[in-house]
Design a protein around this motif. Structure first.
Motif, PDB file in Angstrom:
ATOM      1  N   THR A   1      52.155  86.344   7.852  1.00 29.88           N
ATOM      2  CA  THR A   1      51.884  87.321   6.803  1.00 29.88           C
ATOM      3  C   THR A   1      52.678  88.610   6.934  1.00 29.88           C
ATOM      4  OG1 THR A   1      50.025  88.192   8.080  1.00 29.88           O
ATOM      5  CG2 THR A   1      49.533  86.454   6.477  1.00 29.88           C
ATOM      6  N   GLY A   2      53.308  88.847   8.066  1.00 28.60           N
ATOM      7  CA  GLY A   2      54.060  90.066   8.319  1.00 28.60           C
ATOM      8  C   GLY A   2      53.433  90.894   9.431  1.00 28.60           C
ATOM      9  N   LEU A   3      54.279  91.610  10.153  1.00 26.67           N
ATOM     10  CA  LEU A   3      53.829  92.372  11.315  1.00 26.67           C
ATOM     11  C   LEU A   3      54.838  93.483  11.569  1.00 26.67           C
ATOM     12  CD1 LEU A   3      52.672  90.848  14.649  1.00 26.67           C
ATOM     13  CD2 LEU A   3      54.609  92.373  14.665  1.00 26.67           C
ATOM     14  N   THR A   4      54.353  94.661  11.899  1.00 26.85           N
ATOM     15  CA  THR A   4      55.202  95.777  12.317  1.00 26.85           C
ATOM     16  C   THR A   4      54.787  96.163  13.728  1.00 26.85           C
ATOM     17  OG1 THR A   4      55.362  96.574  10.039  1.00 26.85           O
ATOM     18  CG2 THR A   4      55.984  98.119  11.782  1.00 26.85           C
ATOM     19  N   ALA A   5      55.774  96.340  14.605  1.00 27.06           N
ATOM     20  CA  ALA A   5      55.466  96.633  16.004  1.00 27.06           C
ATOM     21  C   ALA A   5      56.517  97.566  16.603  1.00 27.06           C
ATOM     22  CB  ALA A   5      55.409  95.345  16.819  1.00 27.06           C
ATOM     23  N   ILE A   6      56.094  98.347  17.573  1.00 28.45           N
ATOM     24  CA  ILE A   6      57.007  99.114  18.410  1.00 28.45           C
ATOM     25  C   ILE A   6      57.296  98.254  19.633  1.00 28.45           C
ATOM     26  CG2 ILE A   6      57.255 101.163  19.872  1.00 28.45           C
ATOM     27  CD1 ILE A   6      57.340 101.844  16.908  1.00 28.45           C
ATOM     28  N   VAL A   7      58.563  98.188  20.023  1.00 31.39           N
ATOM     29  CA  VAL A   7      58.965  97.435  21.205  1.00 31.39           C
ATOM     30  C   VAL A   7      59.575  98.419  22.200  1.00 31.39           C
ATOM     31  CG1 VAL A   7      60.437  95.610  22.104  1.00 31.39           C
ATOM     32  CG2 VAL A   7      59.402  95.361  19.846  1.00 31.39           C
ATOM     33  N   ILE A   8      59.051  98.404  23.422  1.00 33.73           N
ATOM     34  CA  ILE A   8      59.571  99.257  24.496  1.00 33.73           C
ATOM     35  C   ILE A   8      60.088  98.338  25.589  1.00 33.73           C
ATOM     36  CG2 ILE A   8      59.042 101.062  26.173  1.00 33.73           C
ATOM     37  CD1 ILE A   8      56.663 101.854  24.359  1.00 33.73           C
ATOM     38  N   GLU A   9      61.346  98.544  25.977  1.00 34.53           N
ATOM     39  CA  GLU A   9      61.960  97.740  27.031  1.00 34.53           C
ATOM     40  C   GLU A   9      62.491  98.671  28.106  1.00 34.53           C
ATOM     41  OE1 GLU A   9      63.815  93.985  24.682  1.00 34.53           O
ATOM     42  OE2 GLU A   9      64.760  95.931  24.280  1.00 34.53           O
ATOM     43  N   SER A  10      62.078  98.430  29.360  1.00 35.51           N
ATOM     44  CA  SER A  10      62.520  99.268  30.469  1.00 35.51           C
ATOM     45  C   SER A  10      62.130  98.632  31.789  1.00 35.51           C
ATOM     46  CB  SER A  10      61.885 100.657  30.378  1.00 35.51           C
ATOM     47  OG  SER A  10      62.202 101.442  31.509  1.00 35.51           O
ATOM     48  N   ASP A  11      62.944  98.845  32.799  1.00 37.23           N
ATOM     49  CA  ASP A  11      62.592  98.362  34.137  1.00 37.23           C
ATOM     50  C   ASP A  11      61.408  99.113  34.717  1.00 37.23           C
ATOM     51  OD1 ASP A  11      64.420  96.240  34.640  1.00 37.23           O
ATOM     52  OD2 ASP A  11      66.029  97.711  34.898  1.00 37.23           O
ATOM     53  N   GLY A  12      61.079 100.282  34.159  1.00 35.33           N
ATOM     54  CA  GLY A  12      60.003 101.096  34.713  1.00 35.33           C
ATOM     55  C   GLY A  12      58.661 100.959  34.022  1.00 35.33           C
ATOM     56  N   LEU A  13      58.421  99.879  33.303  1.00 35.59           N
ATOM     57  CA  LEU A  13      57.153  99.752  32.574  1.00 35.59           C
ATOM     58  C   LEU A  13      55.999  99.338  33.480  1.00 35.59           C
ATOM     59  CD1 LEU A  13      58.193  97.973  29.253  1.00 35.59           C
ATOM     60  CD2 LEU A  13      57.990 100.413  29.731  1.00 35.59           C
ATOM     61  N   ASN A  14      54.893 100.044  33.340  1.00 32.09           N
ATOM     62  CA  ASN A  14      53.650  99.714  34.043  1.00 32.09           C
ATOM     63  C   ASN A  14      52.483 100.029  33.101  1.00 32.09           C
ATOM     64  OD1 ASN A  14      51.591  99.183  35.822  1.00 32.09           O
ATOM     65  ND2 ASN A  14      51.909 101.022  37.050  1.00 32.09           N
ATOM     66  N   PRO A  15      52.251  99.164  32.106  1.00 33.40           N
ATOM     67  CA  PRO A  15      51.230  99.481  31.103  1.00 33.40           C
ATOM     68  C   PRO A  15      49.819  99.599  31.661  1.00 33.40           C
ATOM     69  CG  PRO A  15      52.040  97.242  30.829  1.00 33.40           C
ATOM     70  CD  PRO A  15      52.912  97.894  31.844  1.00 33.40           C
ATOM     71  N   SER A  16      49.524  98.950  32.777  1.00 33.08           N
ATOM     72  CA  SER A  16      48.166  99.021  33.326  1.00 33.08           C
ATOM     73  C   SER A  16      47.823 100.418  33.844  1.00 33.08           C
ATOM     74  CB  SER A  16      47.983  97.980  34.427  1.00 33.08           C
ATOM     75  OG  SER A  16      48.850  98.236  35.502  1.00 33.08           O
ATOM     76  N   ALA A  17      48.818 101.282  33.998  1.00 32.61           N
ATOM     77  CA  ALA A  17      48.557 102.660  34.439  1.00 32.61           C
ATOM     78  C   ALA A  17      47.928 103.488  33.331  1.00 32.61           C
ATOM     79  CB  ALA A  17      49.845 103.308  34.925  1.00 32.61           C
ATOM     80  N   PHE A  18      48.050 103.051  32.072  1.00 26.78           N
ATOM     81  CA  PHE A  18      47.576 103.845  30.947  1.00 26.78           C
ATOM     82  C   PHE A  18      46.618 103.120  30.016  1.00 26.78           C
ATOM     83  CE2 PHE A  18      51.606 105.684  32.227  1.00 26.78           C
ATOM     84  CZ  PHE A  18      51.263 107.013  32.376  1.00 26.78           C
ATOM     85  N   MET A  19      46.754 101.804  29.895  1.00 32.40           N
ATOM     86  CA  MET A  19      45.940 101.064  28.951  1.00 32.40           C
ATOM     87  C   MET A  19      45.005 100.104  29.669  1.00 32.40           C
ATOM     88  SD  MET A  19      48.603 100.114  25.884  1.00 32.40           S
ATOM     89  CE  MET A  19      49.836  99.385  26.958  1.00 32.40           C
ATOM     90  N   LYS A  20      43.894  99.795  28.999  1.00 36.70           N
ATOM     91  CA  LYS A  20      42.938  98.840  29.548  1.00 36.70           C
ATOM     92  C   LYS A  20      43.363  97.425  29.162  1.00 36.70           C
ATOM     93  CE  LYS A  20      39.028 101.980  29.314  1.00 36.70           C
ATOM     94  NZ  LYS A  20      37.701 102.217  28.753  1.00 36.70           N
ATOM     95  N   LEU A  21      43.178  96.505  30.094  1.00 39.68           N
ATOM     96  CA  LEU A  21      43.420  95.101  29.786  1.00 39.68           C
ATOM     97  C   LEU A  21      42.433  94.651  28.721  1.00 39.68           C
ATOM     98  CD1 LEU A  21      44.069  93.487  33.265  1.00 39.68           C
ATOM     99  CD2 LEU A  21      45.655  93.522  31.343  1.00 39.68           C
ATOM    100  N   LYS A  22      42.886  93.772  27.868  1.00 38.72           N
ATOM    101  CA  LYS A  22      42.034  93.253  26.804  1.00 38.72           C
ATOM    102  C   LYS A  22      41.416  91.952  27.241  1.00 38.72           C
ATOM    103  CE  LYS A  22      42.123  92.176  21.967  1.00 38.72           C
ATOM    104  NZ  LYS A  22      42.885  92.003  20.780  1.00 38.72           N
TER     105      LYS A  22
END
Length: 117
Positions: free
Chosen positions: A96-117
């Protein structure tokens, strides 16, 4: 493949400087990062490929399905974040369509800021 949530319910109320808004923290990196906005139209597809660097997909609106290295697709929608490690095979598609932000980096650690789903 890891799933996180950056929706309003996981944010923090900000009142400093007479402000009145909710901020959902997503990521911080000291490494160089590529950040883009991806638009998948109806029946859009990001084909099955390996992540060149760690990658974080933040669904802003619409819905779709993602998969990692197996054939099991998982539904994603606004407020969902999907993280793929470097070298991990993955695919994103939307009927149906989707818009997303994509972040690419060797330094990504999403668990430092977001809760696991």
């Amino acid at each position: 493949m890891e799933f996180y949530s950056f929706n309003k319910e996981n944010g923090k109320q900000i009142t400093k400087f007479n402000s009145n808004f909710v901020m959902s923290r997503i990521i911080q990196t000291d490494e160089a990062a590529h950040i883009g906005c991806m638009y998948l139209d109806k029946n859009g597809l990001v084909g099955y490929h390996q992540a060149v660097v760690p990658q974080l997909l933040l669904v802003l609106n619409g819905e779709g399905h993602v998969r990692g290295e197996n054939d099991e697709y998982v539904r994603v929608q606004s407020g969902d974040a999907v993280f793929w490690a470097k070298g991990e095979w993955h695919e994103t598609k939307s009927e149906t369509g989707l818009t997303a932000i994509v972040i690419e980096s060797d330094g990504l650690n999403p668990s430092a800021f977001m809760k696991l789903k």
